[in-house]
Design an enzyme around this catalytic site. Structure first.
Site, PDB file in Angstrom:
ATOM      1  N   GLU A 102       0.980  -1.560   0.078  1.00  0.00           N
ATOM      2  CA  GLU A 102      -0.044  -0.338  -0.527  1.00  0.00           C
ATOM      3  C   GLU A 102       0.913   1.204  -0.668  1.00  0.00           C
ATOM      4  O   GLU A 102       2.138   0.923   0.971  1.00  0.00           O
ATOM      5  CB  GLU A 102      -0.987  -0.138   1.037  1.00  0.00           C
ATOM      6  N   ASP A 103       0.352   2.497  -0.777  1.00  0.00           N
ATOM      7  CA  ASP A 103       0.786   3.323  -0.384  1.00  0.00           C
ATOM      8  C   ASP A 103       1.435   3.802   0.866  1.00  0.00           C
ATOM      9  O   ASP A 103       2.348   4.863   1.352  1.00  0.00           O
ATOM     10  CB  ASP A 103       0.728   4.831  -1.415  1.00  0.00           C
ATOM     11  N   ASP A 106      -3.542   5.857   5.792  1.00  0.00           N
ATOM     12  CA  ASP A 106      -4.714   6.852   6.896  1.00  0.00           C
ATOM     13  C   ASP A 106      -5.054   6.170   8.001  1.00  0.00           C
ATOM     14  O   ASP A 106      -4.780   6.447   8.989  1.00  0.00           O
ATOM     15  CB  ASP A 106      -4.651   7.494   6.140  1.00  0.00           C
ATOM     16  N   PHE A 155      -1.645  16.322   4.184  1.00  0.00           N
ATOM     17  CA  PHE A 155      -2.164  15.205   2.667  1.00  0.00           C
ATOM     18  C   PHE A 155      -1.106  15.883   2.184  1.00  0.00           C
ATOM     19  O   PHE A 155      -0.066  16.386   1.911  1.00  0.00           O
ATOM     20  CB  PHE A 155      -3.392  16.447   2.479  1.00  0.00           C
ATOM     21  N   ARG A 168       0.689  11.885  -9.541  1.00  0.00           N
ATOM     22  CA  ARG A 168       1.208  10.601  -9.162  1.00  0.00           C
ATOM     23  C   ARG A 168       2.651   9.973  -9.704  1.00  0.00           C
ATOM     24  O   ARG A 168       3.644   9.473  -9.484  1.00  0.00           O
ATOM     25  CB  ARG A 168       0.699   9.726  -9.877  1.00  0.00           C
TER      26      ARG A 168
END
Length: 181
Positions: A102-103, A106, A155, A168
Site C-alpha cells: 500500500e502507498d 491513513d 495531505f 502521481r
C-alpha cells in the site's frame, strides 16, 4: 526540489526520491530474508501504490509474484470513509504468503477491510508493507509489518500519491504547504 501547485494548492518538498528508494531497498532486503524460498505474492493496491510496489518487487532477492487490485476511499484531499473495491483479487492465494503493498495507511479502514478479505481466502500468512503511515489518523488497530516512513496527518502527493489523479508521477513526495496557497 521546487514547490508544486495543483488545484490552487501549493505543496512543498517533503521526502526526496533518494531517501524513498533507500528505504524501499531496506524493506526489500527484510522481505527477502523473511520469505526465502516461499515464493510470496505481493498484492499492490492501485493506483497509488504502483511506484512503491514495482520498486519493492525489483528490490527483492527472492523469487516472488506480483498482482494488482484497486480500491478507492479518497476524494480531493480527504478520505470519504467509504471504501469501494473497484477491481478484485482473482489469484488463488490458498496456502500462499501474501504481502499487501500500500502507498499510505491513513485511517486504516481500507487496509482492515482488505486484510479481512484476503485472510478469508486461506493464505499461509498476510502481511502489510506500506510506504507511509499516519499513526495519528488511524481509526482501527493496523500494524504494518514494514513501514517506509511514519508521517504527520498532512495531505501529501507524489511517488504514486495524488490529488484527484494529479501529481502521481512526481519522483519525490510533497506535503501541503502551510496555508495551502
Amino acid at each position: 526540489m521546487k514547490r508544486k501547485t495543483y488545484q490552487g494548492l501549493t505543496f512543498r518538498p517533503f521526502i526526496e526520491k533518494e531517501e524513498i528508494l533507500a528505504r524501499v531497498s531496506e524493506i526489500g532486503r527484510e522481505i527477502s530474508m523473511r520469505y526465502g524460498d516461499s515464493y510470496p505474492l505481493l498484492v499492490c493496491v492501485l493506483n497509488g501504490a504502483a511506484p512503491f510496489a514495482v520498486d519493492l518487487f525489483r528490490s527483492l532477492d527472492i523469487d516472488a509474484e506480483i498482482t494488482f487490485i484497486r480500491m478507492r476511499s479518497y476524494e480531493g484531499t480527504s478520505s470519504t470513509g467509504n471504501v469501494k473495491q473497484i477491481m478484485g483479487l482473482e489469484d488463488d492465494i490458498k496456502g500462499r504468503h501474501v504481502i499487501i503493498v500500500e502507498d499510505i495507511i491513513d485511517s486504516g479502514l481500507t487496509m482492515a477491510r482488505l486484510v479481512d478479505e484476503i485472510s478469508s481466502r486461506g493464505p499461509a500468512s498476510v502481511s502489510i508493507a506500506t510506504l507511509l503511515l499516519k499513526p495519528s489518523s488511524l481509526k482501527v488497530d493496523i500494524r504494518p509489518d514494514w513501514t517506509g516512513f511514519e508521517i504527520p496527518a498532512d495531505f501529501i502527493i507524489g511517488y504514486g500519491l495524488d490529488i484527484d489523479g494529479r501529481g502521481r508521477n512526481l519522483n519525490d513526495i510533497y506535503t501541503l504547504a502551510e496555508g495551502g496557497a
